[in-house]
Design a protein around this motif. Structure first.
Motif, short mmCIF file in Angstrom:
data_model
loop_
_atom_site.label_atom_id
_atom_site.label_comp_id
_atom_site.label_asym_id
_atom_site.label_seq_id
_atom_site.Cartn_x
_atom_site.Cartn_y
_atom_site.Cartn_z
N ARG A 199 46.96 -0.08 -2.44
CA ARG A 199 46.70 -0.34 -1.16
C ARG A 199 47.80 -2.06 -0.48
O ARG A 199 47.86 -3.07 -1.36
CB ARG A 199 45.12 -0.48 -1.01
CG ARG A 199 44.49 0.28 -1.12
CD ARG A 199 42.72 -0.17 -0.42
NE ARG A 199 41.97 0.87 -0.92
CZ ARG A 199 40.73 1.33 -0.64
NH1 ARG A 199 40.04 0.36 -0.16
NH2 ARG A 199 40.31 2.38 -1.23
N TRP B 9 38.55 -4.62 0.26
CA TRP B 9 38.58 -4.33 -0.93
C TRP B 9 38.21 -4.67 -2.22
O TRP B 9 37.73 -3.84 -3.07
CB TRP B 9 40.26 -3.62 -0.53
CG TRP B 9 41.02 -2.97 0.76
CD1 TRP B 9 40.05 -2.27 1.45
CD2 TRP B 9 41.86 -2.96 1.14
NE1 TRP B 9 40.30 -1.51 2.14
CE2 TRP B 9 41.87 -1.78 2.33
CE3 TRP B 9 43.98 -3.41 0.92
CZ2 TRP B 9 42.92 -1.83 2.93
CZ3 TRP B 9 44.08 -3.41 1.48
CH2 TRP B 9 44.03 -2.30 2.44
N ASP C 147 44.73 3.38 -6.44
CA ASP C 147 44.97 4.18 -5.29
C ASP C 147 44.96 2.67 -4.87
O ASP C 147 45.18 1.84 -5.10
CB ASP C 147 43.53 3.20 -5.00
CG ASP C 147 43.10 3.39 -3.39
OD1 ASP C 147 43.60 3.53 -3.26
OD2 ASP C 147 41.29 3.15 -3.55
N SER D 25 47.97 -4.65 2.44
CA SER D 25 47.46 -5.31 4.46
C SER D 25 47.68 -6.89 4.42
O SER D 25 47.71 -7.48 3.43
CB SER D 25 45.70 -5.87 4.35
OG SER D 25 44.69 -5.81 5.57
#
Length: 150
Positions: free
Chosen positions: A50, A61, A48, A52
């Motif tokens: 990600r 998270w 997964d 940011s």
């Protein structure tokens, strides 16, 4: 299949491929994601992935990973050197985790030599460019396999 490995990327990593390629390489974050997906699939795992630019989102998270992930890879970018909040979240996370840096932070500016988050991770991989993510997936695959009941 086990829970996915979370691969969390911090500030400015969305600019990979164009931001200081002499330091960070020419791979984009999408290129790195594709390599991670292929490596994880070859090992029977999922990721997964990600990114940011916001510290609080990264902290959330990491907290999510406590129950939602089998392992965690963190490239915290500049937050590596400043974020006690990320350290605290990682200390509470309780899943195997690896810190990754594209460049060798120990050959760069002195302020980059200290990592707040290193205390909370199983290991640190730095200086191998995008391949560091794949090395981290391999390391986590071994830790996850050894953690599973026989």
């Amino acid at each position: 299949m086990a829970k996915p490995i979370f691969v969390l990327n911090g500030p400015n990593l969305n600019l990979l491929g164009t931001r200081e390629p002499e330091i960070y390489g020419k791979d984009t974050l999408d290129d790195i994601k594709a390599k991670c997906e292929a490596k994880a699939k070859a090992l029977g795992l999922a990721i997964d992935f990600r990114q940011s630019n916001h510290e609080g989102e990264l902290v959330a998270w990491i907290q999510e990973a406590r129950t939602g992930a089998s392992g965690l890879i963190v490239n915290a970018g500049a937050f590596t050197h400043t974020s006690i909040a990320m350290l605290d979240a990682l200390l509470a996370c309780q899943v195997p985790s690896v810190e990754v840096h594209l460049s060798n932070i120990f050959t760069r500016e002195p302020f980059r030599h200290h990592s707040y988050i290193s205390k909370a991770v199983k290991g640190v991989i730095c200086g191998f460019g995008a391949a560091g993510y794949e090395l981290a997936i391999e390391a986590l695959a071994g830790l996850i396999k050894n953690k599973r009941p026989s």
